[in-house]
Design a protein around this motif. Sequence first.
Motif, short mmCIF file in Angstrom:
data_model
loop_
_atom_site.label_atom_id
_atom_site.label_comp_id
_atom_site.label_asym_id
_atom_site.label_seq_id
_atom_site.Cartn_x
_atom_site.Cartn_y
_atom_site.Cartn_z
N SER A 86 39.02 91.84 -2.93
CA SER A 86 37.49 92.04 -3.38
C SER A 86 37.31 90.39 -4.00
O SER A 86 38.19 89.60 -4.20
N LYS A 87 35.92 90.22 -4.25
CA LYS A 87 35.59 89.14 -4.95
C LYS A 87 36.15 88.75 -6.20
O LYS A 87 36.36 87.75 -6.75
N ASN A 116 39.57 87.56 -6.07
CA ASN A 116 39.52 86.09 -5.83
C ASN A 116 39.23 85.36 -7.08
O ASN A 116 39.77 84.10 -7.02
N GLU A 117 38.37 85.85 -7.95
CA GLU A 117 38.17 85.00 -9.16
C GLU A 117 39.27 84.78 -9.75
O GLU A 117 39.46 83.82 -10.72
N ALA A 171 42.00 78.58 -5.29
CA ALA A 171 41.78 78.22 -4.00
C ALA A 171 42.41 76.99 -3.87
O ALA A 171 42.16 75.89 -4.42
N GLU A 194 44.89 81.15 -2.27
CA GLU A 194 44.17 81.25 -0.90
C GLU A 194 44.28 79.76 -0.42
O GLU A 194 43.59 78.92 -1.27
N TYR A 245 42.90 76.79 2.07
CA TYR A 245 42.00 76.36 3.15
C TYR A 245 42.32 75.22 3.64
O TYR A 245 42.97 74.21 2.98
N GLN A 276 32.79 78.56 2.05
CA GLN A 276 33.57 79.62 2.20
C GLN A 276 34.29 80.03 0.84
O GLN A 276 34.46 81.13 0.40
N VAL A 277 34.77 78.72 0.13
CA VAL A 277 35.34 79.04 -1.48
C VAL A 277 34.64 79.74 -2.14
O VAL A 277 34.67 80.54 -2.90
N ALA A 287 32.06 81.61 -1.39
CA ALA A 287 31.57 83.09 -1.14
C ALA A 287 32.66 84.15 -1.30
O ALA A 287 32.23 85.07 -1.66
N ALA A 288 33.97 83.35 -1.58
CA ALA A 288 35.01 84.26 -1.71
C ALA A 288 35.18 84.43 -3.39
O ALA A 288 35.78 85.30 -3.65
N HIS A 324 36.13 82.23 -5.62
CA HIS A 324 37.04 81.61 -6.49
C HIS A 324 36.31 80.79 -7.34
O HIS A 324 35.31 80.02 -7.33
#
Length: 328
Positions: free
Chosen positions: A2-3, A6-7, A11, A100, A102, A118-119, A121-122, A124
């Motif tokens: 989930s978002k 990711n917080e 990243a 994560e 990238y 992307q970062v 949107a995820a 982070h």
Amino acid sequence: MSKVDNELKCAVVLVNLGTPEQATPSAVASFLGRFLSDKRVVNLPRILWLPLLYGLILPLRSRRVAKLYQQIWLKGGSPLKMFSEQIRIKLAKKLAGKYEVYLAMTYSEPDIPKVVQQVLAAGHQRVLLLPMYPQYSVSTTAPVFDSYTKSLKNTYNIPELRLVKEYYDEPAYIAALAHSIKQHWELTARGEVLLFSFHGIPERYARNGDPYPQQCEDTAAKVAALLGLKQSQWRLCYQSRFGKDPWVKPYTDQLLTQLAEQGVKSVDVISPAFSVDCLETIEEVSCELRDVFIEAGGEQYHYISALNDSPEQVDLYCQIIEKHTQGW
């Protein structure tokens, strides 16, 4: 994932310079145009440089460079992109659950603005920006920072950022280089002289404060010391100069000629500024400079590959990531 999850994760954005999407003149021209039009890379007046770049250099250079890329192109693309992606994959597996990972390129796809989106949107809120350049230079690491911060220009809630500016003297990096050289010597007859050939920069960059040459010297000296080499057994030099301006010296091609003329018959060459093999190492350092040495009277020339996606390189990046994310 989930978002919200990711917080809580960091990243990690690996960044390399970039590569043409294909080994064609048009793709090479597109890549070189993005690269050489960056003021950080070529800081000449735009009114003089851009007409020269687009009117003369790219039309003449792109076709020749495309042929060189065709000689090193792999089934999955350019070596630089493939090795960089393999490093990302291996790091992602080792660091799963906490980070994560990238991969972005400064002058090609996937470019930094797209990866930043992307970062975001995820979800982070912590980002470790890790340029894959051991030594800092205004022409390599600085453009990564420029592009990253520019990508957040319209972002209301920007993630916390940490930048790995350089890792030229990290013990794990020095040890990885020394291990690579020892491995090479176990498989191939050891040369009389070990050359540390770094990508060059214009002298005026160093005069204006770029610490790159000093960091190159520090890297080479530390590796030589770890290998137990005497001063006569190793040398530092710089390749890949471009244009008429003086670049930092000594030049690799001139040093190879001098060594051959002095009676040195065998050399080993490593390029520590490159984290992965690419056109400059595979074609220029491994092939062109070999020809220079042999034509000058040398007999044995061996290029020692970049660390690429070796276990030592992956472990090195793991240590750097853990070090720079302490407290997160």
